[in-house]
Enzyme design. Structure first.
Site, PDB file in Angstrom:
ATOM      1  N   GLU A  38      -9.599   6.892 -23.680  1.00 38.28           N
ATOM      2  CA  GLU A  38      -9.069   6.640 -25.028  1.00 38.28           C
ATOM      3  C   GLU A  38      -9.613   7.654 -26.031  1.00 38.28           C
ATOM      4  OE1 GLU A  38      -9.704   2.629 -26.376  1.00 38.28           O
ATOM      5  OE2 GLU A  38      -8.411   2.866 -28.124  1.00 38.28           O
TER       6      GLU A  38
ATOM      7  N   THR B 160       0.802  -1.232   0.000  1.00 29.62           N
ATOM      8  CA  THR B 160       0.000   0.000   0.000  1.00 29.62           C
ATOM      9  C   THR B 160       0.838   1.286   0.000  1.00 29.62           C
ATOM     10  OG1 THR B 160      -0.433  -0.517   2.327  1.00 29.62           O
ATOM     11  CG2 THR B 160      -2.264  -0.792   0.782  1.00 29.62           C
TER      12      THR B 160
ATOM     13  N   ARG C 132      -6.515  -3.989 -15.221  1.00 28.27           N
ATOM     14  CA  ARG C 132      -7.743  -3.279 -14.863  1.00 28.27           C
ATOM     15  C   ARG C 132      -7.570  -2.240 -13.783  1.00 28.27           C
ATOM     16  NH1 ARG C 132     -10.015  -8.996 -13.493  1.00 28.27           N
ATOM     17  NH2 ARG C 132      -7.789  -9.115 -13.048  1.00 28.27           N
TER      18      ARG C 132
ATOM     19  N   ARG D  67       4.990  -7.130 -18.267  1.00 25.47           N
ATOM     20  CA  ARG D  67       5.149  -6.681 -19.654  1.00 25.47           C
ATOM     21  C   ARG D  67       6.571  -6.293 -20.025  1.00 25.47           C
ATOM     22  NH1 ARG D  67       0.667  -8.972 -21.799  1.00 25.47           N
ATOM     23  NH2 ARG D  67      -1.188  -8.380 -20.627  1.00 25.47           N
TER      24      ARG D  67
END
Ligand code: FAD
Length: 302
Positions: A120, A89, A114, A223
């Site tokens: 966008e 946190t 998410r 990623r």
């Protein structure tokens, strides 16, 4: 080249306007603010805004009244402790807002994360630019024979040339028809929200993406990993460089414990202990499946 001269001027204007603030700022991040980092052939990443710095993480962890910093060494030690023990946190107290321009097929992977806020570019409202991602020849690869979800050898010669020609021609033709459908010359002109369905998945879109540092690290862990698809990985790598300048201590801890670290199952840990005692352990005696053993060996061999 992803930026027009007008866009470059807007960025320079934004950077020329400075304000005084009592808020925590990061010198490393101030250098990035608004500037575009080019990614792929037409893409970009740029920082629009941010909140917090390394000291904001320790401030939150200590629930301090002031800025919460002690000696830099103590702060870095605390950040490493928090990262090591998944005390996440305090990292959520830092935020970053990015402007990203990316091909639609990359955006589909990206949007699966998410725990971020997204707005966008509207292709119902606006007309998309004639910009398509065409891989550089060295990134044009065949289907991997080992990994169903990956690529293998680079395509060469006539095959590579043919694929590149098709990618360019098909995208160009689809865009010509998109424009023709939208045109109001001698016809009503199809709605933008419908005409866009003719565009291929390598067309570029853009969004503002806001995320806290904890969830950004989760995104980067997945990623910026060598197993991630190249086209999203290059964005993650560009963001890694920005984060390293923004929160250097937190990034060092992330690099050490997450990006460069590995998590081991109980069986794998048992093998490490047995190997440490000098025992020769094989896949058959490890209790692991062939796939698990292969991945374990990859971790052990580095
Ligand atoms: C190499 C790779 C291959 C992939 N292949 C595929 C594929 O073939 N098909 C496919 O569909 N996806 C695929 N994905 C996407 C993947 O399954 C995740 O959707 C994506 O990585 C986002 O991760 P996340 O859900 O942890 O992130 P976030 O959505 O940012 O969530 C972060 C964390 O918050 C929690 N969380 C968020 N929302 C919820 C919720 N609604 N319920 C419960 N917990 C929640 C979870 O703990 C989650 O880990 C792939 C991803 C990678 C990296």
């Amino acid at each position: 080249m992803p930026l027009t001269p007008e866009q470059r001027a807007e960025i320079e204007d934004a950077r020329a306007e400075t304000r005084q603030t009592l808020r925590a700022t990061s010198d490393g991040m101030e250098a990035h603010l608004y500037r575009a980092h080019e990614v792929l052939d037409h893409g970009l990443v740029r920082v629009i805004d941010y909140m917090g710095d390394d000291s904001a993480i320790v401030q939150a962890a200590r629930v301090s009244y002031g800025r919460g910093t002690k000696a830099v060494q103590n702060d870095e030690g605390l950040i490493r402790y928090l990262m090591r023990h998944w005390h996440s946190t305090p990292f959520e107290m830092c935020e970053i807002k990015l402007h990203v321009k990316l091909p639609v097929f990359v955006a589909r992977q990206w949007i699966r994360h998410r725990t971020a806020n997204v707005n966008e570019y509207s292709a119902r409202y606006s007309i998309l630019d004639r910009e398509f991602y065409i891989p550089a020849p060295e990134h044009l690869a065949a289907q991997s024979v080992q990994n169903n979800q990956g690529r293998g050898e680079t395509l060469e010669g006539d095959e590579a040339a043919r694929v590149l020609d098709w990618l360019r021609e098909d995208a160009g033709r689809a865009y010509d028809h998109y424009e023709a459908m939208l045109s109001k010359e001698g016809q009503q002109g199809l709605a933008r929200e419908l005409a866009r369905m003719n565009l291929p998945a390598n067309v570029y879109t853009q969004w503002y993406w806001k995320v806290d540092l904890h969830n950004l690290f989760h995104f980067l862990r997945l990623r910026a990993d060598p197993h991630a698809q190249y086209e999203i990985r290059v964005y993650a790598e560009a963001i890694c460089k920005i984060v390293a300048d923004w929160v250097p201590a937190a990034y060092r801890a992330f690099e050490d414990y997450r990006l460069g670290g590995a998590s081991l199952s109980a069986k794998a840990l048992d093998c490490v202990r047995r190997m440490g005692r000098g025992e020769e352990v094989t896949q058959e005696t490890s209790g692991m499946s062939k796939g698990e053993w292969r991945e374990f060996m990859a971790v052990m061999d580095g």
